[in-house]
Design an enzyme around this catalytic site. Structure first.
Site, PDB file in Angstrom:
ATOM      1  N   HIS A  30      60.746  64.763  95.781  1.00  0.00           N
ATOM      2  CA  HIS A  30      59.590  64.115  95.147  1.00  0.00           C
ATOM      3  C   HIS A  30      58.284  64.421  95.893  1.00  0.00           C
ATOM      4  CE1 HIS A  30      62.128  61.776  92.411  1.00  0.00           C
ATOM      5  NE2 HIS A  30      62.936  61.602  93.436  1.00  0.00           N
ATOM      6  N   ASN A  32      63.140  57.037  87.299  1.00  0.00           N
ATOM      7  CA  ASN A  32      63.053  58.418  86.836  1.00  0.00           C
ATOM      8  C   ASN A  32      62.677  58.422  85.360  1.00  0.00           C
ATOM      9  OD1 ASN A  32      63.750  59.878  89.200  1.00  0.00           O
ATOM     10  ND2 ASN A  32      65.906  59.463  88.865  1.00  0.00           N
TER      11      ASN A  32
END
Ligand code: NDP
Length: 497
Positions: free
Chosen positions: A61, A134
């Site tokens: 990320h 997500n």
């Protein structure tokens, strides 16, 4: 926070005024050369600071966009939770969000096919509440021991330092529970057109609780009010080259022009007594809860209306963790959630230091009092002055046994059972991807899925591994595996020709 210098002149970092900041102090020789001096503090600090201006980037990320905004309660859910920020229609709480790709590095392109992480820090009267979601409702795995491996298989090969289709598929054929998320990843939703047009899902099961000890299991869904919009595989590759920060700039420019993205937050709920009748293991992050049995119940909305003024201070230093919860929200026995509750704060301590919660972007707006966590690198503020730094003291004014300020008590749940391995894969693991393929995707969406995934599998060098990949998708649906094989073979023939 250091914003801008109110003074009309530059200073050293210690405050010493500088006559000018654009020249080093040099002893010049008659030919025009110059020797710089160790006594030139400005030069030394300028060079030394530059070498140290990176912090470790997130191992996953790393590339992200960010914004600020608010969460607003739109529906009464006081029967499910006492969390203050979720109660009282119209109540607003400020939030910070960070939306990322997963596998590639901080400088990588936004539009590469990937899951998108969506972290949200809601600053409430009862402390921070983080949602670390997500844009897909399930995850690749349900056993956290596989977490580093799934991520490494999507990143760089140890020898070639390049992404590697053999490595990617070798992991997934050996972890077939990932079939469900692979169906999303290689579908249209694997390449969003805009972060204003994605959904977000907790994936995890949480407990939303009441002070009377009652609770519900909850999954959280976020829907883009502007709907889902996606781009094709070809478009995503073109944009990765021509406009690598495409999604970041799209979000920034939309907010800058007053076109604030908004999203609806809903929940699915299951009462603990109804777990037995649920067709899936509710603690398995590779599974959804069917909408027909567990309809969405709207809770609130989120609006992003403010851009960061400084990306590093506000977004790069932002630290999110699924363990950051307020009274009224608790963890469930979801093994992936339990593991992430350790791994995320651990990553922040490594990345930002032990006092990362004190950074302005992370600091709770509610009072903080934890004098048993003090000192350490970058201690900001007064560090609890001379308050006792140990437990079990009777010294005034703090008694550590005085819990009158917080009436919150965690719910009781008795968990017992055999030690099991959660990685065993059965046909249950293919039923939901099968439903997605057969019942949800339109014919056009199916065609694009075959197109996208076959282009990727054609990059696998080993014949036997490609065969295993076809077999994996035949378990989802025989015709799906057959179609993928046919498409990959055609692509390989084209390359030979
Ligand atoms: P439903 O028919 O009630 O739900 C299907 C859901 O699929 C929709 O509500 C939508 O969720 C999502 N969807 C629609 N188009 C696409 C697409 N092109 N790609 C990916 N997802 C899409 O059936 P079920 O709830 O029983 O689920 C059936 C299957 O749908 C599941 O096995 C799962 O693969 C998939 N799905 C289910 C979700 C759930 O939480 N129940 C969520 C997303 C997908 P949304 O409104 O969230 O976009």
């Amino acid at each position: 926070m250091i914003a801008s210098n109110p003074q009309p002149f530059y200073t050293l970092a210690e405050g010493t005024p500088l006559p000018r900041n654009d020249t080093s102090v040099q002893v010049r020789n008659k030919n025009g050369g110059g020797l710089v001096l160790l006594q030139d503090t400005q030069l030394i600090e300028t060079l030394a600071h530059f070498s140290r201006e990176r912090i470790p980037e997130r191992v996953v990320h790393a590339k992200a966009a960010g914004a600020r905004g608010y969460f607003e309660v739109t529906h009464d859910i006081s029967d499910i939770t006492d969390a203050d920020f979720l109660n009282g229609i119209g109540k607003r709480s400020e939030l910070l969000t960070r939306i990322s790709t997963v596998g590639a590095e901080s400088g990588s392109a936004d539009t590469v096919r990937d899951v998108h992480g969506w972290a949200i820090k809601i600053k409430t009267n009862e402390g921070n509440n983080d949602w670390v979601f997500n844009n897909q409702p399930v995850f690749f795995i349900r056993d956290p021991i596989k977490f580093p491996s799934v991520n490494r298989s999507h990143k760089r090969h140890p020898a070639t330092h390049s992404t590697d289709a053999d490595m990617f598929w070798d992991f997934h054929v050996n972890a077939p529970e990932s079939a469900h998320l692979l169906m999303f990843l290689f579908g249209d939703r694997g390449t969003p057109a805009s972060l204003r047009n994605i959904n977000g899902y907790s994936g995890h099961t949480y407990k939303w609780t009441k002070k009377d000890g009652s609770f519900h299991y909850v999954k959280i869904h976020i829907h883009a009010d502007a709907g889902i919009k996606t781009i094709t595989d070809e478009e995503s590759i073109r944009l990765a080259g021509e406009s690598p920060d495409y999604l970041t700039l799209d979000l920034y420019n939309a907010i800058e022009s007053g076109n604030f993205p908004s999203y609806t937050v809903s929940i699915q709920t299951i009462h603990p007594k109804d777990i037995a009748s649920c067709p899936v293991n509710i603690f398995d992050m590779t599974k959804i809860w069917p909408h027909s049995l567990y309809p969405l119940r709207p809770v609130g909305k989120m609006v992003f209306d403010t851009n960061p003024r400084n990306y590093f201070a506000e977004i790069e230093q932002a630290a999110f963790s699924p363990s950051t919860m307020v009274p009224g929200i608790e963890a469930s026995a979801d093994p992936m959630l339990q593991a992430r509750m350790f791994a995320y704060p651990d990553a922040q301590r490594y990345r930002l230091g032990v006092n990362y919660q004190q950074l302005p972007t992370n600091a709770a707006k509610s009072p903080i009092y934890i004098p048993t966590e003090r000192d350490g690198a970058f201690t900001y503020g007064l560090n609890y002055g001379d308050d006792p730094n140990y437990l079990n003291t009777a010294i005034e004014p703090i008694s550590f046994h005085d819990t009158s300020a917080s009436q919150y008590k965690p719910t009781e749940e008795s968990l017992h059972g055999p030690i099991v391995f959660t990685s065993e894969v059965t046909d249950e693991d293919f039923k939901q991807p099968r439903a997605l393929w057969n019942d949800v995707l339109s014919k056009d969406e199916q065609d694009r899925f075959i197109h996208n995934i076959s282009r990727n599998i054609a990059g696998v060098k080993r014949d036997w591994l490609r065969e295993k990949v076809y077999e994996l998708f035949r378990k989802v649906d025989k015709s799906l595996g057959d179609r993928i094989e046919e498409a990959v073979r055609a692509l390989l023939e084209e390359t030979k020709a």
